[in-house]
Design an enzyme around this catalytic site. Structure first.
Site, PDB file in Angstrom:
ATOM      1  N   ASP A   1       0.852  -1.186   0.000  1.00 49.11           N
ATOM      2  CA  ASP A   1       0.000   0.000   0.000  1.00 49.11           C
ATOM      3  C   ASP A   1       0.894   1.243   0.000  1.00 49.11           C
ATOM      4  O   ASP A   1       1.366   1.687   1.041  1.00 49.11           O
ATOM      5  CB  ASP A   1      -0.910  -0.023   1.232  1.00 49.11           C
TER       6      ASP A   1
ATOM      7  N   GLU B   1       8.898  -3.772  -8.284  1.00 51.19           N
ATOM      8  CA  GLU B   1       9.619  -3.180  -7.162  1.00 51.19           C
ATOM      9  C   GLU B   1      10.884  -2.409  -7.544  1.00 51.19           C
ATOM     10  O   GLU B   1      11.157  -1.326  -6.997  1.00 51.19           O
ATOM     11  CB  GLU B   1       9.989  -4.279  -6.144  1.00 51.19           C
TER      12      GLU B   1
END
Length: 260
Positions: free
Chosen positions: A69, A138
């Protein structure tokens, strides 16, 4: 089942004949992973360990799970807190999906990204809609899928996991099927799930639990990788520069290489 009387905010749960359907349900956050989602999924799995033979993990039609998140990370950054979510509860949640005394089935529709791949790779069976996509984004923010990789490598091997990590590009359900991340995909994934459950519902819980325990004893890679995975996760999410990049992205929609 006692599970049905529990109140959850981030998941929806229903049960039928020893099969528990758990849906991640954070539409306002694209099914991003926060502490509440982890805690509620952990609570549901605790009940499933005693009561369920099959656990079906689902997301939303457009997004299975989008990963960490970022809005929560931005909030911590703006409050002056760098170190964020403890990675151990999430790693343990995935380990329970992989090794728990039930058949875990990921039913993937839409997009699975970053930590969402952890949920996918942890499950015993992965059934996907043929328009689903799978990605690890990522490294765009200086992070890495530290806790995802032990589960992903276990499914696809190091080369495919390395490709997904380094390219950061989504792959299709058909590609994921070829690589072993997905076990079956169809345009009508609900029907695909139904067909698998017709057979899975014939299994006895004692037999499944015994098999899963034996399988975990044959392959202890998840337990062995855990300390390194947690340390690597804490390192990248404790890097102030990485967290600043995430906070900027949430505020402006701009990636790290884009000018203000």
């Amino acid at each position: 089942m006692g599970l049905m009387s529990r109140h959850y905010e981030s998941i929806k749960v229903r049960a039928e004949d020893g099969i528990v359907f758990v849906q991640m349900h954070r539409p306002q956050a694209n099914n991003a992973i926060d502490d509440r989602l982890i805690a509620e999924l952990g609570d549901a799995l605790s009940a499933c360990e005693a009561q369920a033979t099959v656990v079906v993990l689902e997301g939303l039609p457009e997004v299975f799970c989008s990963g960490a998140d970022f809005d929560e990370i931005r909030g911590r950054f703006e409050r002056g807190t760098i170190q964020g979510q403890d990675p151990e509860p999430l790693y343990e949640l995935w380990r329970r999906l992989a090794c728990g005394p039930f058949v875990s089935v990921a039913h993937v529709r839409g997009r699975a990204n970053a930590g969402g791949i952890g949920f996918v790779a942890a499950c015993d069976l992965v059934l996907a809609e043929d328009v689903a996509s799978f990605s690890l984004s990522e490294l765009l923010f200086g992070l890495m899928p530290a806790c995802v990789l032990p589960f992903l490598i276990r499914r696809t091997g190091i080369a495919r996991a390395n490709y997904l990590t380094l390219t950061t590009q989504p792959v299709s359900a058909r590609q994921a099927l070829d690589w072993g991340l997905v076990d079956a995909c169809e345009a009508d994934s609900a029907n695909l799930l139904r067909k698998h459950l017709l057979r899975l519902r014939r299994l006895g819980k004692d037999g499944v639990a015994r098999y899963k325990r034996y399988a975990a004893e044959l392959d202890d890679s998840l337990a062995a990788a855990k300390p390194k995975a947690l340390a690597a996760n804490r390192e990248v999410f404790g890097d102030a520069d990485n967290v600043a990049k995430i906070a900027r992205f949430v505020r402006s929609g701009k990636f790290p290489w884009e000018a203000d």
